[in-house]
Every structure is written in structure tokens, then in C-alpha cells.
Design a protein around this motif. Structure first.
Motif: not given
Length: 820
Positions: A498, A538, A543, A557
Motif C-alpha cells: 500500500f 496499517y 489503512l 485494506a
């Protein structure tokens, strides 16, 4: 004495024109000599002002103005489709019989769009390549004008700019705004500015728009003008502007963070929303930041300086802005000092990325003064036969991309690829590389590694990995996110990567994206309202990230779906660009009086800081250890808060600690933090210094210190990486990468070997990304380079290691995966 006063009064009256008024003509200057002759015709409908009154030229281009007690200049509103041949202003000299302004039609004038180059806060009296970059861009791309939005600065800076950055030297009309550091010692604050650049407020037209320059309200010395002066003139200026014409205002600072752009004096005011205001272009803050002011239709744009890095480590640049009938039509940042950059990320000798059976062609190409318009990729077999050719498509302002099917029979063969990058000028950049066409061997994961949920893996910001060794970097995959990546470190969890992208232009390119960790395939992308400057966090399938306007997003997420959004108390500058942190089910984000602790599941505010405010935005990430939150504000303090209650425990601003670019880090229950020229080791409980190391180089990078068993590793703004002996505190070795492609550390400029990405410890190796565009593997004990990979764009974000792979996000918007 009375006779002397009377003489002075008469002299001043004649000088200002009160006794005689002013007259003249605006004319088409066919021979461009600035002098009116009998054959040259007047131009009708041009506004001319004495600094208070505004009149319009008649059918023969003639005008008359009464003048007022403080008339210093007569100036015209240069009409769209024309350029002035001598100047747009004339000093109010009573000896002149007429005040005539010559103009010439502009070749290839575009009445539908005005395009201009904006410079901000140059603050220099030294010539450097950024000047050439701006000049060549303006000429190459047919800019209508160039404007400097203030802080030129001080006496030396203003004299330098007047000599080297003017209409004659730059090839386009050059306009200036006055900034706070341009108000200097003299008869009055703006006296020197006026002698070099003319009036401090004026207007001109270009394309479909009306542009207004307004002055800074305050500065180092008191100005003679008042807000009331500006308001009175503005009313007259806008009364003579065609209704519905988009209005663009230039000023050294932002008028308001709100939606209502009203300039108020003690006795008067003007609401610019009622006059079709579409944009407010400003500087002062040394940051790259853009925003839309609610539903008003008004956009504001700030820029970092073109000569050097911004106060918050924003990239050196000038911006290019287009205006159409609806307001801003485009904004582009042109990052200064980048010349003929053309780098293949894939395919290359260091690896070939694949998307299934398709070979990924990813190229980073950039040139400041003339943009790359297209790139042609050609593939040749070992006999020199052309076997494939295709154009690449732009993904960001740095990256171009394509994917093409490769027959199985071609695999494992040796091939040569060429790149032909065509610039806007028609000049072609060329590159040839040879490589083996082979897929990377999948990384075998015997045991999944721990998640990498925060920048530098944990909220102590240690940067120490569990990998035992690293050698040559071999590209496994590369993926572009469609926006530039600044300091958003790859976050790794649940088999995904991410990261966030920035959009400092307001072009809606900011987002949070999830990629498959093994293949780089995009799984989802969530658009954000403004730039995600720093890393995201996270925790338990969520997130969390905060954008540059202080809006926090919490996403699922797995799917990218929004769980909750929190709009904090951020309602003024500076923009937010720190890294937040998760601890005990709370997300810590914001700065000053909008520093808050949020419940990660609901977004409920647990506490808000009321103990401090002020300073500038900092790209440092927060750090947490033993219930203590360490945060900071640039040019202010380093602060320690009780993470549970928000109570301020201590603060430090001495010994350069108030310069907050670098992230603090905890090692062995001690806090390591940079001052501007000193590494400090603090007692986290009290904030008192237990030890320190003076450093000759500026420690203004966005990195954290890295502490190993034997060394303390520091990264600098200009001198690369330095290893200090942990016991003796003496320098053991120094590694210096190449010169930065462009500059980011505050006030850093050529020639600076900058490292903005914190090194990771991998066994007895260090891995770091540098501003020269390379990722380096370095021997921990000697500082010698083991290997390197050219990403082709600066690496600012901290890297990540996850399941045996190294993940590097670079400024081009690429996330690159390397096998270790």
C-alpha cells in the motif's frame, strides 16, 4: 521655515501630478523602439491608471488621468494579445509632456488560453541553471508571460533579479510581486522595489483573463501603501474589467484559507468572489501545495522555490499554469535542473518485469526546459533485426509505460533495446541497452515475514530488517500508480503493498493504492481529496492516512472501501505532511492545535492538543515508545506528549532542534534526533541531551538516524551518508551518491548529494535510495558500494522489506520490487 515647507509642498505636487494631471497614448509600436511617431496608431479600450483612478483609452488611444497625492507611476493594463515594448509603467515625472505606452501584437497569441511561468521565493543573488531552465521553457512552450510572486529578496537579490531576470533576458514579459523580504530599508519599505520593478499593485490581461498583482501587507520594513490604497484602486480596476472575465490574483501570501476572498481595510472592502475570482497564486511558504476553496470555484496554488529545496522538503520547481474562460485549465510543476533524463526501468540489464506473459516497458524520462512529448521503444535481436517497436504512454510527468506480448521462443535470449525520447523542441534523446529477456525467479517464502505496517516497519522508526544479507538488486516487478510518490513508504501486510501519491497541482491525481506483493498487480485505488504526502499506517485490516488538508481516511485494506473519514481542525497553512502512527488502537495525526488522537475503529477524537501551535509543516514522521509520542513542527520545537492523554511532557528548540525535517527514532530506550548540524541523543523521559555528535553537513533530510551495534548512520542534505562509531562518536566512513536530480532539502542547491530515504539495515549491508535516482547496497563496515539500481527518479520515501523482497517507491510514481 514656512517658505521652505511651501516650496516642498509645491515640488511634491508637481512630482505627483496633482497640479497638472497626466495624459498620453497607448499605441501600436510598429518599430518596437518605445517612441510614438506619426505613423503609429493609437489603441482603443486600454485601461490606464495613476494608482487610484482608472480610465480607458479613446478611439485614438488617448487618455487623461487626474493623478492623486501619492501618484508615483502611470501604468497601463497591457491588453490581451499584446506585449509592451518598453515597459507597462512610467514613473510620474512632472517634466514629461506625455506618458505614452507602446505595445506590439503577439505572434501566435491564443485568446482562449493564457499560459504562464510562475517563480516563487527565489531568495538569491547567484546565477544558476534554474534561470536557464525557466527561460528556455518559456520560450520553447510559448508562455505568455512570467511572474515572480515575491521574496526576490533583500537588496542584493532584487538588484540581481532586475539585471538577469527581466523581459529582455527571459524573452517574455516578466512581472513581479513584492514580498515581505522585498520591503527593505529606505525612505519607505517599497522604495527599492519601485526603483527596480515599478508599482506594487497593477493589472494586465492575457488570453481570456484579467490578472491582478497585489502587494504583501507587511514585511521587514514598513510599506508606505495601505490596504485602503489597494482596495480603492482594485474597485476602479475591476469596474473597468469586462464582466464575467476570469480574474486571477497574484500575491506573496494566501489571503484566506476559507471560501470568501474579501480584502478589508479599516474603512473599505472588496469581495473578489463577486468579481469572478478564479485563482489566487501565492508563495511565501516555500511549499508545493494546491487546494480548491470549497464550492467557490476558486483555487489557490503555492510553490517551492526554483533554485533550492522547500522549507518542508518540497521539490525545487517553477510551475506552469494555464487559464481559460473557466479559470485554471492546467497546472504543471517543472522540476528544475533535470536535463535529458532517460532511464529504462524495465527491460534493463538489472531485470525485466512481466505482467503475465507481457513484458513491461517502463521508462523514466524528464527534461525541465522542454517536456518529453513521446518515447519510442525498439527491440532488436542479437543479429540486429528489429523484432518489435511501439510507442509508450505517459503515466505521470516522469514515467511512460507499455506492455507487450513476448513469444515463448524469445525467452532467455539476449536482446538490445533502444529508446528515442522526443522533446517539445523536436530534439531527440537516445539510449541503447542490452539485456537477457528472462522472467525473474519467484521468491520462495519458507516462512512469511512480519508485516511492515509503518514507515521503517515500526513506530520506533528503527529501520532494522530481519533479512540477513543483500547483494545485487534484481528487478522482480514494477508498477506505476498514476501519481508522484513523495514520502509515502510502501506499507506491507496481508500479501499486499500500500502507498499514497501526491497531487501538488490540484489535478486530482492523489490516491491510496493497493498492489499484489508478488506480482505488482493493482488491486484497488482510492482517490483522496489532496496529497498523501507521508506514509500511511496499517492495523488489523485497516489503512489510515491523512492528506495535506488534514482529512483522515480509514480504508478496508482488503477492498479499499472507506470505513470512516475525519475532517480535522486544519483550517490554515501550512499544509500537513507529517507521518502519523498507530498505537493502542489510536491513530495519531495532525500538528499544532489539530494534533489529535483518533479511535481507529470509529474516528472518535480521544484528545486534541491545546499546548502548542505554530511553526511550519514538517515531513518528519511521529515516533512512539513506552507511551510517549514524539512529534514536531519545523522552525518551532520537538515535542513529547503522553500518548494516552495528549498532555505535553517536554519540548526542545535549542541547538538546531527546531529545524524539523528528520524523523526521530528510538534505540535502546534513547531518542535519536537531528538538529540542523548536530545529532542529539536524548533521554525520552526528560528531553535532556545525554550525548551529541556535531556534523559538518546540514542534517535537513527527511531521514531518521539508523543505529546498529557499532555505528550511528546519518544522512545529509549535501554530503551523502556518514557512519559514526557508536562508542567514540568519530566519523568512520562516508558514502557520497551522485548529485540530486533536483533539490528538496531546505535551501539545498547545486551541488548537493542528497539522501532523503532512511537506510535499512539488511545483515551487514545498508540499502538506501538517493535523490540521484539510484538505490544503493552499501557495505556496513566500509561504506563501499556493493551494487546499485537506477530507478531514473529521486527516491524520497523510506523503503520496505517484506517476504524476502525489497520495495522501493520513487518520485515517478513507480513501486519497484527487488529480490534480495
Amino acid at each position: 521655515m514656512k517658505k521652505l515647507y511651501l516650496t516642498l509642498f509645491v515640488a511634491c505636487s508637481l512630482q505627483t501630478g496633482v497640479a497638472q494631471g497626466f495624459r498620453g497614448r497607448v499605441f501600436t509600436d510598429t518599430n518596437a523602439d518605445g517612441q510614438l511617431n506619426n505613423q503609429e496608431k493609437g489603441l482603443a479600450g486600454v485601461p490606464v491608471s495613476d494608482g487610484l483612478h482608472v480610465t480607458i483609452t479613446d478611439a485614438n488611444g488617448n487618455y487623461q488621468l487626474p493623478g492623486h497625492t501619492r501618484t508615483r507611476f502611470i501604468f497601463m493594463t497591457t491588453p490581451a494579445g499584446y506585449r509592451y515594448t518598453s515597459s507597462f509603467y512610467i514613473r510620474a515625472d512632472s517634466s514629461l509632456p506625455a506618458f505614452n505606452f507602446g505595445v506590439q501584437p503577439v505572434a501566435r497569441a491564443n485568446n482562449a488560453v493564457a499560459k504562464f511561468v510562475r517563480l516563487a521565493d527565489t531568495e538569491t543573488y547567484q546565477f544558476n541553471n534554474w534561470i536557464t531552465d525557466a527561460r528556455e521553457y518559456a520560450r520553447n512552450e510559448n508562455a505568455d508571460f512570467m511572474i515572480h510572486t515575491g521574496d526576490i529578496c533583500y537588496e542584493k537579490g532584487m538588484a540581481f533579479h532586475a539585471q538577469y531576470i527581466n523581459t529582455r533576458t527571459m524573452g517574455v514579459p516578466v512581472y513581479y510581486c513584492i514580498g515581505n523580504h522585498d520591503l527593505v530599508k529606505g525612505p519607505y519599505g517599497e522604495a527599492l522595489y519601485e526603483s527596480l520593478f515599478g508599482p506594487v499593485f497593477y493589472s494586465f490581461d492575457a488570453g481570456p483573463a484579467h490578472f491582478i498583482v497585489t502587494p504583501m501587507r507587511y514585511g521587514d520594513y514598513q510599506p508606505s501603501y495601505t490596504v485602503d490604497d489597494v482596495v480603492k484602486w482594485l474597485k476602479n480596476d475591476l469596474a473597468n474589467t469586462a464582466p464575467g472575465k476570469p480574474v486571477i490574483v497574484f500575491n506573496h501570501d494566501l489571503l484566506t484559507y476559507d471560501t470568501l476572498f474579501t480584502i478589508r481595510s479599516k474603512t473599505d472592502s472588496i469581495n473578489l468572489n463577486e468579481h469572478h475570482l478564479k485563482a489566487w497564486i501565492y508563495g511565501h511558504w516555500h511549499i508545493n501545495f494546491a487546494r480548491e476553496h470549497g464550492s467557490s470555484g476558486i483555487r489557490s496554488i503555492c510553490a517551492a522555490p526554483p533554485p533550492d529545496g522547500g522549507i518542508d522538503n518540497s521539490a525545487s520547481n517553477f510551475d506552469v499554469i494555464g487559464i481559460d474562460k473557466n479559470g485554471i485549465s492546467f497546472v504543471q510543476r517543472r522540476y528544475t535542473y533535470v536535463h535529458d533524463q532517460l532511464v529504462p526501468v524495465s527491460p534493463a540489464a538489472t531485470g525485466v518485469a512481466f505482467d503475465g506473459d507481457k513484458m513491461v516497458i517502463s521508462v523514466n524520462a524528464y527534461n525541465t526546459s522542454s517536456p518529453v512529448t513521446n518515447v519510442l521503444f525498439s527491440l532488436f535481436d542479437k543479429k540486429g533485426n528489429l523484432v518489435k517497436q511501439l510507442p509508450l504512454q505517459p503515466r505521470t510527468d516522469w514515467n511512460l509505460f507499455a506492455a507487450t506480448a513476448i513469444p515463448a521462443a524469445w525467452m532467455n535470449g539476449v536482446y538490445t533495446a533502444t529508446l528515442e525520447a522526443t522533446l517539445g523542441t523536436g530534439r531527440v534523446l537516445f539510449r541503447r541497452d542490452t539485456f537477457t529477456l528472462a522472467k525473474s525467479t519467484p521468491v520462495k517464502i519458507s516462512k512469511p515475514s512480519s508485516d511492515w505496517p509503518e514507515a521503517l516497519q515500526n513506530i520506533q522508526r528503527t529501520g532494522i530488517t530481519g533479512i540477513t544479507t543483500a547483494g545485487a538488486l534484481h528487478l522482480h516487478w514494477t508498477a506505476n500508480l498514476g501519481g508522484n510518490i513523495w514520502k509515502s513508504s510502501p506499507i506491507c501486510a496481508a500479501g499486499k503493498i500500500f502507498t499514497g501519491t501526491i497531487d501538488d497541482e490540484g489535478n486530482h491525481h492523489s490516491s491510496i493504492t493497493a498492489l499484489d506483493a508478488q506480482t505488482g498487480k493493482q488491486l484497488w485505488q482510492f482517490p483522496t481529496g489532496n496529497s498523501i504526502k507521508h506514509s500511511i499506517s496499517y492495523h488489523n485490516g485497516l489503512l489510515l492516512a491523512t492528506d495535506a488538508e488534514g482529512v483522515t481516511y480509514t480504508l478496508d485494506a482488503a477492498t479499499g472501501q472507506l470505513r470512516w473519514k475525519h475532517t480535522g481542525d486544519h483550517n490554515n497553512l501550512p499544509a500537513y505532511n507529517s507521518g502519523g502512527a498507530v498505537y493502542n488502537n489510536m491513530y495519531y495525526t495532525g500538528a499544532g492545535n489539530y494534533l489529535q488522537a483518533l479511535d481507529i475503529n470509529t474516528g472518535q477524537v480521544k484528545w486534541t492538543n491545546h499546548d502548542w501551535t505554530g511553526g511550519e509543516g514538517t515531513p518528519a514522521a511521529m515516533a512512539i515508545h513506552d507511551g510517549r509520542l514524539i512529534t514536531s513542527s519545523n522552525w518551532n520545537h520537538l515535542f513529547a506528549h503522553n500518548a494516552a492523554t495528549g498532555k505535553l511532557q517536554w519540548k526542545r528548540a535549542d541547538e538546531g532542534i527546531r529545524f524539523r525535517s528528520g524523523t526521530p527514532a528510538f534505540f535502546d530506550n534513547l531518542l535519536y534526533v537531528y538538529g540542523i548540524n548536530k545529532l542529539h541523543i536524548l533521554d525520552p523521559a526528560t528531553g535532556k541531551t545525554t550525548d551529541s555528535i556535531p556534523v559538518t553537513e546540514d542534517l535537513k533530510t527527511m531521514t531518521a538516524p539508523l543505529v546498529t551495534n557499532n555505528y550511528i548512520i546519518t544522512c545529509t542534505a549535501a554530503g551523502g551518508m556518514i557512519a559514526f562509531n557508536k562508542k567514540s562518536k568519530k566519523e568512520q566512513w562516508r558514502f557520497v551518491p551522485g548529485e540530486a536530480l533536483f533539490y528538496s532539502a531546505p535551501y539545498s542547491s547545486p551541488s548537493s548529494a542528497t539522501i532523503e530515504s532512511t537506510p535499512l539495515l539488511v545483515g551487514n549491508r545498508l540499502i538506501t535510495g538517493a535523490s540521484d535516482g539510484y538505490v544503493y547496497v552499501i557495505d556496513l563496515n566500509t561504506g563501499k558500494m556493493i551494487s546499485r539500481f537506477n530507478t531514473g527518479a529521486p527516491v524520497f520515501a523510506d523503503m520496505a522489506v517484506y517476504n524476502g523482497m525489497l520495495y522501493v517507491a520513487d518520485f515517478s510514481g513507480n513501486v519497484n520490487a527487488f529480490s534480495l
